[in-house]
Design a protein around this motif. Sequence first.
Motif, short mmCIF file in Angstrom:
data_model
loop_
_atom_site.label_atom_id
_atom_site.label_comp_id
_atom_site.label_asym_id
_atom_site.label_seq_id
_atom_site.Cartn_x
_atom_site.Cartn_y
_atom_site.Cartn_z
N ILE A 5 0.01 5.68 -12.98
CA ILE A 5 0.28 5.56 -11.55
C ILE A 5 -1.06 5.33 -10.86
O ILE A 5 -2.04 6.00 -11.16
CB ILE A 5 0.95 6.83 -11.01
CG1 ILE A 5 2.32 7.00 -11.68
CG2 ILE A 5 1.11 6.77 -9.51
CD1 ILE A 5 3.02 8.29 -11.32
N VAL A 6 -1.09 4.36 -9.94
CA VAL A 6 -2.37 3.95 -9.36
C VAL A 6 -2.39 4.11 -7.85
O VAL A 6 -1.37 4.15 -7.19
CB VAL A 6 -2.70 2.48 -9.72
CG1 VAL A 6 -2.90 2.33 -11.21
CG2 VAL A 6 -1.63 1.55 -9.23
N THR A 28 0.83 -1.20 0.00
CA THR A 28 0.00 0.00 0.00
C THR A 28 0.86 1.25 0.00
O THR A 28 0.60 2.20 -0.74
CB THR A 28 -0.93 0.00 1.23
OG1 THR A 28 -1.71 -1.19 1.21
CG2 THR A 28 -1.83 1.20 1.24
N LYS A 29 1.91 1.24 0.79
CA LYS A 29 2.82 2.39 0.86
C LYS A 29 3.50 2.61 -0.48
O LYS A 29 3.66 3.76 -0.92
CB LYS A 29 3.85 2.16 1.96
CG LYS A 29 4.79 3.30 2.17
CD LYS A 29 5.76 3.02 3.28
CE LYS A 29 6.77 4.15 3.41
NZ LYS A 29 7.82 3.82 4.36
N GLY A 83 3.80 6.14 -5.52
CA GLY A 83 3.87 6.19 -6.97
C GLY A 83 4.83 5.20 -7.59
O GLY A 83 5.26 5.37 -8.73
N LYS A 84 5.16 4.13 -6.88
CA LYS A 84 6.10 3.14 -7.39
C LYS A 84 5.42 2.02 -8.17
O LYS A 84 6.09 1.17 -8.74
CB LYS A 84 6.90 2.53 -6.23
CG LYS A 84 7.78 3.56 -5.54
CD LYS A 84 8.56 2.95 -4.41
CE LYS A 84 9.42 4.00 -3.75
NZ LYS A 84 10.20 3.46 -2.63
N ILE A 85 4.10 2.04 -8.21
CA ILE A 85 3.33 1.01 -8.91
C ILE A 85 2.59 1.65 -10.08
O ILE A 85 1.92 2.67 -9.92
CB ILE A 85 2.31 0.33 -7.97
CG1 ILE A 85 2.97 -0.11 -6.66
CG2 ILE A 85 1.62 -0.83 -8.67
CD1 ILE A 85 4.06 -1.13 -6.80
N ARG A 86 2.70 1.03 -11.26
CA ARG A 86 1.97 1.51 -12.43
C ARG A 86 1.20 0.34 -13.04
O ARG A 86 1.72 -0.78 -13.11
CB ARG A 86 2.92 2.07 -13.48
CG ARG A 86 3.63 3.33 -13.06
CD ARG A 86 4.60 3.77 -14.15
NE ARG A 86 5.25 5.01 -13.78
CZ ARG A 86 4.85 6.20 -14.21
NH1 ARG A 86 3.82 6.29 -15.01
NH2 ARG A 86 5.50 7.29 -13.84
N GLU A 121 -8.47 -1.67 -8.95
CA GLU A 121 -8.75 -3.08 -9.23
C GLU A 121 -7.81 -3.60 -10.32
O GLU A 121 -7.45 -2.88 -11.25
CB GLU A 121 -10.20 -3.26 -9.69
CG GLU A 121 -11.22 -3.04 -8.60
CD GLU A 121 -11.18 -4.11 -7.53
OE1 GLU A 121 -11.05 -5.31 -7.86
OE2 GLU A 121 -11.27 -3.75 -6.34
N VAL A 122 -7.42 -4.86 -10.20
CA VAL A 122 -6.55 -5.51 -11.17
C VAL A 122 -7.40 -6.48 -11.98
O VAL A 122 -8.21 -7.22 -11.43
CB VAL A 122 -5.41 -6.28 -10.45
CG1 VAL A 122 -4.55 -7.02 -11.44
CG2 VAL A 122 -4.59 -5.34 -9.63
#
Length: 133
Positions: free
Chosen positions: A34-35, A20-21, A26-29, A40-41
């Motif tokens: 940026i999500v 979550t952190k 902004g480390k997850i795209r 949802e995936v």
Amino acid sequence: MRIDKYLWCIRYYKTRSIATKACKEGKIRVNTDIVKPSREVYLHDKITVRKNQINYALEVLDIPKSRLGAKLVDMYRKDITPKEALQKLDLLKYSKEYYRKKGIGRPTKKDRRDLDDWFEEPEEPKKTTDEEE
């Protein structure tokens, strides 16, 4: 399934709160966007994870019901990380060795104790009363 929960389930992160952190930072795209952690995936989404200075890329093959064993992870994701990124990981390992090689620089606590044991003078055996006379 939420993106933070998905990344935790497929063992990219040790805890869900760390995942979550990472989303909040902004480390997850997902598909170059940026999500937020609540995104949802869906099947065939392309996810990019920035972790340890490397951009890992993966494709969602299926959605797991709960956290998986390490051997089952490949059934739910496909690793599409470029080889250049993995080679960068090797370079990072070598660069860490450059800064402090064993025996160079200030000794660690363990090194100091080993040195103390090495230079410690052996104790002489105590004399008994018979030997003194």
